[in-house]
Design a protein around this motif. Structure first.
Motif, mmCIF file in Angstrom:
data_model
loop_
_atom_site.group_PDB
_atom_site.id
_atom_site.type_symbol
_atom_site.label_atom_id
_atom_site.label_comp_id
_atom_site.label_asym_id
_atom_site.label_seq_id
_atom_site.Cartn_x
_atom_site.Cartn_y
_atom_site.Cartn_z
ATOM 1 N N SER A 1 62.441 -69.206 -41.013
ATOM 2 C CA SER A 1 63.601 -68.541 -40.406
ATOM 3 C C SER A 1 64.517 -67.896 -41.431
ATOM 4 O O SER A 1 65.044 -66.802 -41.219
ATOM 5 N N LEU A 2 64.753 -68.583 -42.546
ATOM 6 C CA LEU A 2 65.640 -68.118 -43.603
ATOM 7 C C LEU A 2 64.878 -68.151 -44.920
ATOM 8 O O LEU A 2 64.294 -69.176 -45.280
ATOM 9 N N VAL A 3 64.892 -67.024 -45.633
ATOM 10 C CA VAL A 3 64.053 -66.901 -46.827
ATOM 11 C C VAL A 3 64.880 -66.369 -47.994
ATOM 12 O O VAL A 3 65.534 -65.328 -47.873
ATOM 13 N N GLY A 4 64.824 -67.067 -49.121
ATOM 14 C CA GLY A 4 65.500 -66.601 -50.321
ATOM 15 C C GLY A 4 64.666 -65.539 -51.015
ATOM 16 O O GLY A 4 63.540 -65.809 -51.434
ATOM 17 N N VAL A 5 65.216 -64.330 -51.116
ATOM 18 C CA VAL A 5 64.496 -63.208 -51.734
ATOM 19 C C VAL A 5 65.468 -62.397 -52.579
ATOM 20 O O VAL A 5 66.681 -62.579 -52.494
#
Length: 219
Positions: free
Chosen positions: A147-151
């Motif tokens: 759902s939430l991705v560090g990029v």
């Protein structure tokens, strides 16, 4: 005497029963990517009334006692080499892998937390009818890793609010994973897809015969 015995048997039988009956949990489901795409309800999109502030984020995260916002909790969960966590959850050092563009990032400030399905896209796809509380839950969802991705900030801002019909990660080798995570997020939150989006998903899925999608419906 007989009455006493019967009462004892009834009491014993009641003691053996669970005190509460829990409702069945939402079961996770895994299916091939191509099949998962067919599960998406197709509908037109409308951005009428959209305001980013309708999705409260970042809140105090899954553990309000840790002093970290959802953003920092996600960064800590996804880190490859752990940072030092200082007062007010200040992160120093550490390293992260931005899978969209296959880049190492060695500073938390160099990362954005991407909503896999952007807030504006979710609004278009059904979130406009949600309560403020459900939109907040969506915007801070740590119940599914996708759902939430560090990029990298660069890749996140390149994506902006686009769906896969107009944007895919610059690293072609991760397109199968990305589309699977997109579909999983939409299925998790019962969001719709428009026709152009479905066509793009189907085209990508055709080249990903071994890719599966796992999702668990949000509460």
């Amino acid at each position: 005497m007989l009455t006493t015995v019967l009462r004892g048997l009834v009491a014993a039988s009641l003691a053996a029963l669970p005190l509460t009956v829990s409702s069945p949990a939402h079961a996770a489901e895994t299916l091939p990517l191509a099949e998962a795409v067919t599960r998406l309800p197709v509908d037109t999109e409308s951005r009428d009334g959209y305001n980013r502030d309708a999705f409260r984020h970042w809140n105090t995260g899954d553990d309000p006692a840790d002093g970290c916002s959802t953003r920092n909790e996600v960064l800590i969960a996804e880190v490859v080499e752990p940072p030092t966590v200082g007062p007010r959850c200040r992160l120093t050092g550490g390293s992260w892998w931005s899978y969209y563009d296959q880049v190492w990032v060695t500073s938390a400030s160099g990362l954005d937390i991407d909503h896999m399905v952007p807030l504006a896209e979710s609004w278009d796809s059904g979130a406009s009818a949600w309560t403020p509380e459900r939109r907040e839950a969506y915007a801070n969802d740590q119940g599914a890793a996708a759902s939430l991705v560090g990029v990298t900030a660069r890749s996140n801002r390149s994506k902006a609010d686009q769906d896969p019909s107009t944007w895919l990660p610059p690293a072609a080798e991760v397109h199968c994973r990305y589309v699977a995570e997109w579909v999983a997020t939409k299925l998790r939150w019962s969001l719709t897809a428009d026709e152009a989006e479905v066509v793009a998903l189907e085209e990508t899925a055709a080249g990903c015969p071994d890719q599966s999608v796992t999702y668990e419906p949000a509460a």
